[in-house]
Design an enzyme around this catalytic site. Sequence first.
Site, PDB file in Angstrom:
ATOM      1  N   GLU A   7      10.056  44.419  31.708  1.00  0.00           N
ATOM      2  CA  GLU A   7       9.084  44.953  32.664  1.00  0.00           C
ATOM      3  C   GLU A   7       8.919  44.061  33.901  1.00  0.00           C
ATOM      4  O   GLU A   7       7.888  44.094  34.572  1.00  0.00           O
ATOM      5  CB  GLU A   7       7.731  45.140  31.962  1.00  0.00           C
ATOM      6  CG  GLU A   7       7.810  46.104  30.795  1.00  0.00           C
ATOM      7  CD  GLU A   7       6.498  46.195  30.044  1.00  0.00           C
ATOM      8  OE1 GLU A   7       5.504  46.623  30.655  1.00  0.00           O
ATOM      9  OE2 GLU A   7       6.457  45.824  28.857  1.00  0.00           O
ATOM     10  N   SER A 133       5.223  49.715  28.275  1.00  0.00           N
ATOM     11  CA  SER A 133       5.649  50.576  29.387  1.00  0.00           C
ATOM     12  C   SER A 133       6.677  51.629  28.985  1.00  0.00           C
ATOM     13  O   SER A 133       7.533  52.005  29.764  1.00  0.00           O
ATOM     14  CB  SER A 133       6.203  49.732  30.549  1.00  0.00           C
ATOM     15  OG  SER A 133       5.163  49.116  31.226  1.00  0.00           O
ATOM     16  N   TYR A 196       5.783  54.687  36.759  1.00  0.00           N
ATOM     17  CA  TYR A 196       5.911  53.781  37.897  1.00  0.00           C
ATOM     18  C   TYR A 196       6.564  54.396  39.129  1.00  0.00           C
ATOM     19  O   TYR A 196       6.688  53.730  40.145  1.00  0.00           O
ATOM     20  CB  TYR A 196       6.666  52.524  37.461  1.00  0.00           C
ATOM     21  CG  TYR A 196       5.916  51.796  36.375  1.00  0.00           C
ATOM     22  CD1 TYR A 196       4.643  51.275  36.608  1.00  0.00           C
ATOM     23  CD2 TYR A 196       6.451  51.659  35.103  1.00  0.00           C
ATOM     24  CE1 TYR A 196       3.934  50.624  35.615  1.00  0.00           C
ATOM     25  CE2 TYR A 196       5.744  51.007  34.099  1.00  0.00           C
ATOM     26  CZ  TYR A 196       4.493  50.496  34.365  1.00  0.00           C
ATOM     27  OH  TYR A 196       3.794  49.861  33.386  1.00  0.00           O
ATOM     28  N   ARG A 235      -6.463  48.192  28.134  1.00  0.00           N
ATOM     29  CA  ARG A 235      -6.413  49.661  28.276  1.00  0.00           C
ATOM     30  C   ARG A 235      -5.853  50.250  26.985  1.00  0.00           C
ATOM     31  O   ARG A 235      -4.786  49.829  26.519  1.00  0.00           O
ATOM     32  CB  ARG A 235      -5.533  50.063  29.463  1.00  0.00           C
ATOM     33  CG  ARG A 235      -5.824  51.483  29.966  1.00  0.00           C
ATOM     34  CD  ARG A 235      -4.770  51.981  30.932  1.00  0.00           C
ATOM     35  NE  ARG A 235      -3.556  52.348  30.235  1.00  0.00           N
ATOM     36  CZ  ARG A 235      -2.351  51.837  30.472  1.00  0.00           C
ATOM     37  NH1 ARG A 235      -2.198  50.910  31.415  1.00  0.00           N
ATOM     38  NH2 ARG A 235      -1.302  52.232  29.781  1.00  0.00           N
ATOM     39  N   ASP A 237      -4.485  53.585  24.930  1.00  0.00           N
ATOM     40  CA  ASP A 237      -3.858  54.885  25.155  1.00  0.00           C
ATOM     41  C   ASP A 237      -4.013  55.780  23.923  1.00  0.00           C
ATOM     42  O   ASP A 237      -3.898  55.308  22.782  1.00  0.00           O
ATOM     43  CB  ASP A 237      -2.366  54.703  25.452  1.00  0.00           C
ATOM     44  CG  ASP A 237      -2.114  53.887  26.711  1.00  0.00           C
ATOM     45  OD1 ASP A 237      -3.007  53.864  27.587  1.00  0.00           O
ATOM     46  OD2 ASP A 237      -1.032  53.272  26.820  1.00  0.00           O
ATOM     47  N   GLU A 253      -1.817  52.760  21.305  1.00  0.00           N
ATOM     48  CA  GLU A 253      -1.744  51.299  21.394  1.00  0.00           C
ATOM     49  C   GLU A 253      -2.775  50.806  22.390  1.00  0.00           C
ATOM     50  O   GLU A 253      -3.327  51.580  23.183  1.00  0.00           O
ATOM     51  CB  GLU A 253      -0.346  50.843  21.825  1.00  0.00           C
ATOM     52  CG  GLU A 253       0.074  51.321  23.195  1.00  0.00           C
ATOM     53  CD  GLU A 253       1.488  50.869  23.563  1.00  0.00           C
ATOM     54  OE1 GLU A 253       1.984  49.921  22.953  1.00  0.00           O
ATOM     55  OE2 GLU A 253       2.069  51.466  24.471  1.00  0.00           O
ATOM     56  N   ASN A 255      -3.127  47.960  25.461  1.00  0.00           N
ATOM     57  CA  ASN A 255      -2.401  47.090  26.393  1.00  0.00           C
ATOM     58  C   ASN A 255      -3.334  45.973  26.847  1.00  0.00           C
ATOM     59  O   ASN A 255      -4.387  46.253  27.435  1.00  0.00           O
ATOM     60  CB  ASN A 255      -1.938  47.886  27.619  1.00  0.00           C
ATOM     61  CG  ASN A 255      -1.085  49.074  27.239  1.00  0.00           C
ATOM     62  OD1 ASN A 255       0.086  48.943  26.984  1.00  0.00           O
ATOM     63  ND2 ASN A 255      -1.700  50.252  27.173  1.00  0.00           N
ATOM     64  N   GLY A 259      -1.088  47.555  33.775  1.00  0.00           N
ATOM     65  CA  GLY A 259      -0.458  47.518  35.092  1.00  0.00           C
ATOM     66  C   GLY A 259      -1.485  47.588  36.203  1.00  0.00           C
ATOM     67  O   GLY A 259      -2.525  48.224  36.077  1.00  0.00           O
TER      68      GLY A 259
END
Length: 292
Positions: A7, A133, A196, A235, A237, A253, A255, A259
């Site tokens: 990443e 990601s 992205y 964060r 998800d 999951e 994070n 990002g």
Amino acid sequence: MGGPSAEREVSLSTGRECAAALREAGYEVVEVDAGPDLVVRLGEVSPDVVFNALHGRWGEDGCVQGLLEWQKIPYSHSGVLASAVAMDKQRSKDVFKQAGLPVVESVIAAKADVSARHVMAPPYVVKPNNEGSSVGIYIVNDGANTPPRLADSMPDEVMVETYAPGRELTTTVMGDRALGVTDIITDGWYDYDAKYSEGGSRHEIPANVPQEIYDACMGYALRAHAALGCRGVSRTDFRWDEARGLDGLIILETNTQPGMTPTSLSPEQAEHAGISFPEFCSWIVEDASCDR
């Protein structure tokens, strides 16, 4: 920022955005591309605080956090243990289960076995156990006759988990506060490009979901953050199968280094909560510490 993970490019983008925002907020910022000479560079810079804008392995899995603890440099986001556990998808699921949070069944299997046969009944998803990601995601659809052909770049052991249908929802936690729920709308799988690339996905905030689901996402995200021992910003998800109501909401999951690019979700959620991007980055800096 940067670093050697899969990443890297996203991390460089995150780093540039955060550096600009912090300069706007009045901080003196030095951008460091985290290479093998990282310890030397940190010695040269002698920072008051490290804003960790690394993503993926080494930057998000407890490794750089341990280095910063060793050097006694205050740093942002989660500490060594929370980072390591959150980055390991199977272990973080075990933590979520212990906390009474909803997850789908999964197993860790050898790459050779997953390529040779169905290790669980389709539909299922194959992914690296410790990348983020949506790097290296394979979806095996219901009725598939053959197992997936995994790329040579996939690790020797992978996670295989039951496919969770439905909508993609996400919630950012900032300290002890959940900022909102976003519905991520794409034409297909929310993969690396969808995350992205400009126009790769559409973010609807607040998500147009029943209040019960909105509240559950906010509550589950806070509980996941606490169960893992996260600090700063995280964060979480979700997938939500609306045909099953609350029973259809599961955690994918958490994070620990969300990002912070122009298309990223957490800055959008902060803005929705009335927090500008420079204010968001400033809060992250002021929250930094050792012994996290």
